[in-house]
Design a protein around this motif. Structure first.
Motif, PDB file in Angstrom:
ATOM      1  N   SER A 281       0.847  -1.180   0.000  1.00 11.24           N
ATOM      2  CA  SER A 281       0.000   0.000   0.000  1.00 11.24           C
ATOM      3  C   SER A 281       0.886   1.235   0.000  1.00 11.24           C
ATOM      4  O   SER A 281       1.890   1.280   0.704  1.00 11.24           O
ATOM      5  CB  SER A 281      -0.884  -0.017   1.244  1.00 11.24           C
ATOM      6  OG  SER A 281      -1.677   1.142   1.260  1.00 11.24           O
TER       7      SER A 281
ATOM      8  N   ALA B 259      -3.219   3.326  -2.411  1.00  5.44           N
ATOM      9  CA  ALA B 259      -3.426   2.386  -3.507  1.00  5.44           C
ATOM     10  C   ALA B 259      -2.360   1.303  -3.423  1.00  5.44           C
ATOM     11  O   ALA B 259      -1.355   1.473  -2.736  1.00  5.44           O
ATOM     12  CB  ALA B 259      -3.350   3.111  -4.849  1.00  5.44           C
ATOM     13  N   THR B 260      -2.583   0.209  -4.135  1.00  6.17           N
ATOM     14  CA  THR B 260      -1.606  -0.880  -4.127  1.00  6.17           C
ATOM     15  C   THR B 260      -0.266  -0.393  -4.677  1.00  6.17           C
ATOM     16  O   THR B 260       0.786  -0.716  -4.148  1.00  6.17           O
ATOM     17  CB  THR B 260      -2.119  -2.074  -4.968  1.00  6.17           C
ATOM     18  OG1 THR B 260      -3.442  -2.407  -4.552  1.00  6.17           O
ATOM     19  CG2 THR B 260      -1.220  -3.285  -4.794  1.00  6.17           C
TER      20      THR B 260
ATOM     21  N   SER C  31      -1.848   5.665 -10.279  1.00 10.17           N
ATOM     22  CA  SER C  31      -1.952   4.587  -9.302  1.00 10.17           C
ATOM     23  C   SER C  31      -2.878   3.491  -9.794  1.00 10.17           C
ATOM     24  O   SER C  31      -3.692   3.669 -10.708  1.00 10.17           O
ATOM     25  CB  SER C  31      -2.437   5.120  -7.954  1.00 10.17           C
ATOM     26  OG  SER C  31      -3.770   5.573  -8.073  1.00 10.17           O
TER      27      SER C  31
ATOM     28  N   ASP D 101      -4.972  -0.130  -8.017  1.00  9.87           N
ATOM     29  CA  ASP D 101      -5.366  -0.793  -6.786  1.00  9.87           C
ATOM     30  C   ASP D 101      -5.959  -2.164  -7.110  1.00  9.87           C
ATOM     31  O   ASP D 101      -6.774  -2.271  -8.032  1.00  9.87           O
ATOM     32  CB  ASP D 101      -6.464   0.060  -6.117  1.00  9.87           C
ATOM     33  CG  ASP D 101      -6.297   0.159  -4.617  1.00  9.87           C
ATOM     34  OD1 ASP D 101      -5.288  -0.320  -4.088  1.00  9.87           O
ATOM     35  OD2 ASP D 101      -7.209   0.719  -3.988  1.00  9.87           O
TER      36      ASP D 101
ATOM     37  N   GLU E 222      -8.589  -1.223  -9.854  1.00  8.64           N
ATOM     38  CA  GLU E 222      -9.095   0.138  -9.969  1.00  8.64           C
ATOM     39  C   GLU E 222      -7.932   0.981 -10.466  1.00  8.64           C
ATOM     40  O   GLU E 222      -6.891   1.049  -9.805  1.00  8.64           O
ATOM     41  CB  GLU E 222      -9.578   0.615  -8.611  1.00  8.64           C
ATOM     42  CG  GLU E 222     -10.472   1.829  -8.713  1.00  8.64           C
ATOM     43  CD  GLU E 222     -11.217   2.058  -7.410  1.00  8.64           C
ATOM     44  OE1 GLU E 222     -12.362   1.595  -7.316  1.00  8.64           O
ATOM     45  OE2 GLU E 222     -10.629   2.668  -6.509  1.00  8.64           O
TER      46      GLU E 222
END
Length: 160
Positions: free
Chosen positions: A51, A61-62, A75, A77, A101
């Motif tokens: 994260s 976000a990832t 970004s 996610d 996402e």
């Protein structure tokens, strides 16, 4: 903001419940900048356990990444609740196994590697370290005395 689904298709032999296991499973992707179209040369991986904060306190976000070419901050996610197993009845059909996402970072290619698990379709025998890098995998189920396999692994991305 857009959601993109990763669809998998494979031929399953005597096996079901093929899925990405654990928070540390690595989704290897090539990512494209939605602003300038630059595509990453190297495979990059996303993991649920990772994260990074978004600029301006807009959550996390990832993966958050600044484009090398245009300097835009993008970004992507992993939407954890969309991670689904690929089952015996899905064999030879495309099925969405995860959704991302995307805010300016779009997946354009996927490379399945290690970390998949599955079980014998009849026996429930667990197979725990499935690597799909070669797009084919096979083993033997002692309980049923049958070969098990995952063949012709392919994928596509779809807008959700």
């Amino acid at each position: 903001l857009q959601r993109i689904g990763l669809q998998l298709r494979a031929t399953l032999e005597n096996i079901t419940g093929l899925r990405a296991a654990g928070e540390d499973f690595r989704w290897y992707l090539k990512l494209k900048c939605g602003n300038c179209g630059e595509v990453s040369e190297k495979w990059q991986y996303l993991r649920l356990m990772d994260s990074a904060p978004l600029k301006g306190g807009r959550g996390s976000a990832t993966m958050v990444q600044k484009c090398k070419l245009c300097s835009r901050e993008n970004s992507i996610d992993i939407i954890s609740q969309t991670i689904k197993p690929y089952n015996a009845e899905d064999s030879e059909k495309f099925k969405t196994i995860v959704e991302f996402e995307c805010r300016g970072l779009e997946p354009v290619d996927f490379q399945p590697q290690a970390g998949f698990v599955a079980e014998g379709a009849e026996s429930g025998t667990p197979f725990n370290d499935i690597n799909l890098l070669e797009k084919d995998w096979n083993d033997y189920d002692e309980k049923t005395k049958e070969s098990v396999g995952i063949y012709e692994v392919t994928h596509k991305f779809v807008k959700c």
